[in-house]
Design a protein around this motif. Structure first.
Motif, PDB file in Angstrom:
ATOM      1  N   ASP A  11     -45.897 -93.234 -17.769  1.00 53.45           N
ATOM      2  CA  ASP A  11     -46.512 -92.001 -18.252  1.00 53.45           C
ATOM      3  C   ASP A  11     -45.864 -91.537 -19.562  1.00 53.45           C
ATOM      4  O   ASP A  11     -46.565 -91.137 -20.505  1.00 53.45           O
ATOM      5  N   LEU A  12     -44.546 -91.609 -19.657  1.00 47.80           N
ATOM      6  CA  LEU A  12     -43.869 -91.196 -20.881  1.00 47.80           C
ATOM      7  C   LEU A  12     -44.257 -92.109 -22.048  1.00 47.80           C
ATOM      8  O   LEU A  12     -44.397 -91.646 -23.180  1.00 47.80           O
ATOM      9  N   ALA A  13     -44.476 -93.373 -21.773  1.00 48.05           N
ATOM     10  CA  ALA A  13     -44.930 -94.291 -22.816  1.00 48.05           C
ATOM     11  C   ALA A  13     -46.304 -93.869 -23.339  1.00 48.05           C
ATOM     12  O   ALA A  13     -46.598 -94.042 -24.519  1.00 48.05           O
ATOM     13  N   GLN A  14     -47.123 -93.285 -22.471  1.00 45.53           N
ATOM     14  CA  GLN A  14     -48.452 -92.827 -22.878  1.00 45.53           C
ATOM     15  C   GLN A  14     -48.388 -91.498 -23.624  1.00 45.53           C
ATOM     16  O   GLN A  14     -48.990 -91.350 -24.680  1.00 45.53           O
ATOM     17  N   THR A  15     -47.657 -90.537 -23.077  1.00 43.63           N
ATOM     18  CA  THR A  15     -47.658 -89.191 -23.659  1.00 43.63           C
ATOM     19  C   THR A  15     -46.684 -89.036 -24.820  1.00 43.63           C
ATOM     20  O   THR A  15     -46.904 -88.211 -25.701  1.00 43.63           O
ATOM     21  N   LYS A  16     -45.587 -89.790 -24.775  1.00 36.84           N
ATOM     22  CA  LYS A  16     -44.499 -89.657 -25.743  1.00 36.84           C
ATOM     23  C   LYS A  16     -43.997 -88.215 -25.803  1.00 36.84           C
ATOM     24  O   LYS A  16     -43.586 -87.722 -26.846  1.00 36.84           O
ATOM     25  N   ASN A  17     -44.021 -87.564 -24.625  1.00 37.66           N
ATOM     26  CA  ASN A  17     -43.612 -86.168 -24.552  1.00 37.66           C
ATOM     27  C   ASN A  17     -43.076 -85.878 -23.148  1.00 37.66           C
ATOM     28  O   ASN A  17     -43.818 -85.977 -22.171  1.00 37.66           O
ATOM     29  N   TYR A  18     -41.803 -85.501 -23.072  1.00 34.42           N
ATOM     30  CA  TYR A  18     -41.169 -85.264 -21.774  1.00 34.42           C
ATOM     31  C   TYR A  18     -41.855 -84.134 -21.008  1.00 34.42           C
ATOM     32  O   TYR A  18     -42.059 -84.237 -19.803  1.00 34.42           O
ATOM     33  N   SER A  19     -42.218 -83.073 -21.690  1.00 30.73           N
ATOM     34  CA  SER A  19     -42.854 -81.927 -21.024  1.00 30.73           C
ATOM     35  C   SER A  19     -44.222 -82.299 -20.463  1.00 30.73           C
ATOM     36  O   SER A  19     -44.553 -81.937 -19.328  1.00 30.73           O
ATOM     37  N   LYS A  20     -45.012 -83.023 -21.258  1.00 31.35           N
ATOM     38  CA  LYS A  20     -46.347 -83.428 -20.789  1.00 31.35           C
ATOM     39  C   LYS A  20     -46.238 -84.369 -19.597  1.00 31.35           C
ATOM     40  O   LYS A  20     -47.001 -84.261 -18.636  1.00 31.35           O
ATOM     41  N   THR A  21     -45.315 -85.293 -19.673  1.00 31.50           N
ATOM     42  CA  THR A  21     -45.125 -86.214 -18.551  1.00 31.50           C
ATOM     43  C   THR A  21     -44.701 -85.452 -17.305  1.00 31.50           C
ATOM     44  O   THR A  21     -45.222 -85.694 -16.219  1.00 31.50           O
ATOM     45  N   ALA A  22     -43.779 -84.528 -17.460  1.00 31.06           N
ATOM     46  CA  ALA A  22     -43.331 -83.735 -16.310  1.00 31.06           C
ATOM     47  C   ALA A  22     -44.512 -83.012 -15.674  1.00 31.06           C
ATOM     48  O   ALA A  22     -44.657 -83.004 -14.452  1.00 31.06           O
ATOM     49  N   GLU A  23     -45.356 -82.429 -16.500  1.00 33.37           N
ATOM     50  CA  GLU A  23     -46.524 -81.708 -15.997  1.00 33.37           C
ATOM     51  C   GLU A  23     -47.493 -82.655 -15.292  1.00 33.37           C
ATOM     52  O   GLU A  23     -48.000 -82.346 -14.218  1.00 33.37           O
ATOM     53  N   ARG A  24     -47.731 -83.813 -15.888  1.00 30.35           N
ATOM     54  CA  ARG A  24     -48.708 -84.760 -15.342  1.00 30.35           C
ATOM     55  C   ARG A  24     -48.262 -85.372 -14.015  1.00 30.35           C
ATOM     56  O   ARG A  24     -49.099 -85.708 -13.176  1.00 30.35           O
ATOM     57  N   ILE A  25     -46.947 -85.548 -13.840  1.00 32.45           N
ATOM     58  CA  ILE A  25     -46.482 -86.168 -12.590  1.00 32.45           C
ATOM     59  C   ILE A  25     -45.842 -85.148 -11.651  1.00 32.45           C
ATOM     60  O   ILE A  25     -45.186 -85.522 -10.682  1.00 32.45           O
ATOM     61  N   PHE A  26     -46.064 -83.865 -11.960  1.00 37.17           N
ATOM     62  CA  PHE A  26     -45.648 -82.772 -11.080  1.00 37.17           C
ATOM     63  C   PHE A  26     -44.150 -82.772 -10.788  1.00 37.17           C
ATOM     64  O   PHE A  26     -43.711 -82.790  -9.648  1.00 37.17           O
ATOM     65  N   THR A  27     -43.382 -82.783 -11.876  1.00 40.01           N
ATOM     66  CA  THR A  27     -41.935 -82.724 -11.751  1.00 40.01           C
ATOM     67  C   THR A  27     -41.390 -81.905 -12.920  1.00 40.01           C
ATOM     68  O   THR A  27     -42.145 -81.259 -13.633  1.00 40.01           O
ATOM     69  N   THR A  28     -40.096 -81.949 -13.107  1.00 37.53           N
ATOM     70  CA  THR A  28     -39.484 -81.199 -14.200  1.00 37.53           C
ATOM     71  C   THR A  28     -39.144 -82.138 -15.358  1.00 37.53           C
ATOM     72  O   THR A  28     -39.016 -83.353 -15.169  1.00 37.53           O
ATOM     73  N   GLN A  29     -38.953 -81.547 -16.510  1.00 34.91           N
ATOM     74  CA  GLN A  29     -38.559 -82.314 -17.685  1.00 34.91           C
ATOM     75  C   GLN A  29     -37.197 -82.972 -17.447  1.00 34.91           C
ATOM     76  O   GLN A  29     -36.977 -84.116 -17.850  1.00 34.91           O
ATOM     77  N   ALA A  30     -36.311 -82.281 -16.759  1.00 36.29           N
ATOM     78  CA  ALA A  30     -34.992 -82.839 -16.451  1.00 36.29           C
ATOM     79  C   ALA A  30     -35.113 -84.080 -15.575  1.00 36.29           C
ATOM     80  O   ALA A  30     -34.384 -85.068 -15.771  1.00 36.29           O
ATOM     81  N   THR A  31     -36.036 -84.055 -14.625  1.00 35.74           N
ATOM     82  CA  THR A  31     -36.240 -85.221 -13.750  1.00 35.74           C
ATOM     83  C   THR A  31     -36.790 -86.395 -14.540  1.00 35.74           C
ATOM     84  O   THR A  31     -36.374 -87.540 -14.329  1.00 35.74           O
ATOM     85  N   VAL A  32     -37.704 -86.125 -15.454  1.00 32.95           N
ATOM     86  CA  VAL A  32     -38.237 -87.197 -16.309  1.00 32.95           C
ATOM     87  C   VAL A  32     -37.083 -87.844 -17.076  1.00 32.95           C
ATOM     88  O   VAL A  32     -36.951 -89.072 -17.100  1.00 32.95           O
ATOM     89  N   SER A  33     -36.257 -87.027 -17.658  1.00 33.05           N
ATOM     90  CA  SER A  33     -35.111 -87.528 -18.416  1.00 33.05           C
ATOM     91  C   SER A  33     -34.173 -88.348 -17.527  1.00 33.05           C
ATOM     92  O   SER A  33     -33.728 -89.438 -17.916  1.00 33.05           O
ATOM     93  N   LYS A  34     -33.904 -87.854 -16.336  1.00 32.82           N
ATOM     94  CA  LYS A  34     -33.032 -88.575 -15.395  1.00 32.82           C
ATOM     95  C   LYS A  34     -33.635 -89.918 -14.996  1.00 32.82           C
ATOM     96  O   LYS A  34     -32.915 -90.918 -14.895  1.00 32.82           O
ATOM     97  N   HIS A  35     -34.941 -89.946 -14.747  1.00 30.73           N
ATOM     98  CA  HIS A  35     -35.600 -91.205 -14.376  1.00 30.73           C
ATOM     99  C   HIS A  35     -35.457 -92.241 -15.488  1.00 30.73           C
ATOM    100  O   HIS A  35     -35.120 -93.403 -15.220  1.00 30.73           O
TER     101      HIS A  35
END
Length: 93
Positions: A11-35
Motif C-alpha cells: 500500500d505504501l508503494a502505491q500511495t507514497k504517503n504514510y498518512s494515506k496508507t495508515a488511513e487505507r489499512i485502518f491503522t496509525t502512521q506510527a504502525t505503518v512506519s514500524k511495519h
C-alpha cells in the motif's frame, strides 16, 4: 513473516504517503512506519528512499514489490481454499 507488514509495504508503494496508507489499512502512521522498518531490518534492505518529505521505492523495493504482491495473492487463494473446504464440510453434515 507477518503478512500485515507486507500489505503495508504494498500500500505504501502505491500511495507514497504514510498518512494515506495508515488511513487505507485502518491503522496509525506510527504502525505503518514500524511495519516498514521491521521489514527493512528483517530483510536487511532499504525499501523506500525518504528525502524532503518524498517517499519512493528503492531499486530493491521495486524488485521485491511484484514478489510480495504474488505472495499476498497466494495467501488469499489459500484462505479461499480453506473457506471452500469448511463450507463443503458443513454442508455434508
Amino acid at each position: 513473516m507477518d503478512t500485515k507488514k507486507l500489505v503495508t509495504f504494498v500500500d505504501l508503494a502505491q500511495t507514497k504517503n504514510y498518512s494515506k496508507t495508515a488511513e487505507r489499512i485502518f491503522t496509525t502512521q506510527a504502525t505503518v512506519s514500524k511495519h516498514i522498518m521491521a521489514l527493512e531490518k528483517e530483510w536487511n534492505v532499504e525499501l523506500f528512499s525518504r528525502a524532503h518529505r518524498e517517499i519512493n521505492l528503492t531499486d530493491a523495493g521495486k524488485l521485491l514489490l511484484p514478489q510480495v504482491k504474488e505472495l499476498l495473492r497466494v495467501e488469499q487463494k489459500i484462505h479461499q481454499t480453506i473457506n471452500l473446504q469448511q463450507t463443503q464440510k458443513e454442508q455434508s453434515l
